[in-house]
Design an enzyme around this catalytic site. Structure first.
Site: not given
Ligand code: IPE
Ligand code: IPE
Ligand code: MG
Length: 241
Positions: A15, A32, A126
């Site tokens: 995240d 991303h 792995l």
């Molecule tokens: C969780 O992250 C899902 C992934 C990393 C794929 P999110 O960014 O979607 O989670 P919330 O919405 O902040 O809980």
């Molecule tokens: C995690 O990073 C990737 C996915 C959920 C696909 P985020 O896109 O949730 O990044 P933040 O939380 O907005 O920084």
């Molecule tokens: Mg996020």
């Protein structure tokens, strides 16, 4: 650290990509893209450290609620990353498995997913699980449906429904439960990741945003894990004696 214990199964919520991009005044998709590099490094470092199972959360069932442009950019990125990386993973002994409702993706991506699993299916160094369109609640519900089906067909009786029976129907069937859970990006929640499987997993939260998460940060998580005492309900004395 000489007495470092390497977790057998590591599960990671990757995240913080969006915030990484925002800090740099870049579009979220740039975050991303940068996150893919961390993913590659963490896969490599995990394999080298002796991790046997690595489960990465790449797209949750709730992530469909993001703006359409972000969702489609993520899909393109999955497609390209898979096309570019599968050969390399195959040569490095990685067995790929996707956890989640992959049939909801485009035909092209679904086929690429199946092909990637096939190409790497004999590997054993792995076991790399990518959770896409995955939700912990979905996983448990699917398992329950399969159990009910087995009962209705007379293959299973009600008294045989136990932990093991349910685990055999989860997306993670035949895998041990995660030993270490890592969430980067500073949030301290599970966000519908592996719900059943995390019952006794050690939790580690890192402030570092995923694109900045390096093998050095992974080592910090392993150091923390090494200092934990897993008791599984027993007392400290029972565990140390
Ligand atoms: C969780 O992250 C899902 C992934 C990393 C794929 P999110 O960014 O979607 O989670 P919330 O919405 O902040 O809980
Ligand atoms: C995690 O990073 C990737 C996915 C959920 C696909 P985020 O896109 O949730 O990044 P933040 O939380 O907005 O920084
Ligand atoms: Mg996020």
């Amino acid at each position: 650290m000489s007495d470092e214990i390497i977790p057998n199964h590591v599960a990671i919520i990757m995240d913080g990509n969006g915030r990484w991009a925002k800090q740099r005044k870049l579009p979220r998709t740039a975050g991303h893209r940068e996150g893919v590099k961390s993913t590659q490094e963490v896969i490599k470092a995990s394999g080298e450290a002796g991790v046997k199972y690595l489960t990465l959360f790449a797209f949750s069932s709730e992530n469909w609620n993001r703006p359409k442009t972000e969702v489609s950019a993520l899909m393109d990125l999955f497609m390209r990353s898979l096309e570019n990386e599968v050969q390399n993973l195959a040569e490095n002994g990685v067995r790929l498995k996707f956890l989640g409702e992959t049939s909801a993706f485009s035909k092209k991506l679904f086929k690429q997913i199946q092909k990637s699993e096939e190409i790497t299916s004999k590997n054993e160094k792995l076991f790399l699980n990518i959770a896409v369109n995955y939700g912990g609640k979905w996983d448990i519900l699917e398992a329950i449906k399969k159990l009910i089906n087995a009962v209705q067909n007379g293959e299973l009786s009600l008294v045989d429904i136990n932990d093991e029976a349910l685990e055999s129907k989860l997306a993670t069937q035949d895998m041990p439960a995660p030993d270490l859970f890592i969430r980067t990006g500073g949030e301290q929640r599970i966000s519908n990741f592996l719900l059943w499987q995390l019952a006794y997993t050690e939790l580690y939260f890192s402030e570092v945003l995923w694109p900045d998460f390096s093998p050095k940060e992974l080592k910090k998580a392993f150091d923390s894990y090494s200092s934990r005492q897993r008791r599984f309900g027993r007392t400290q004395e029972q565990v140390t004696e």
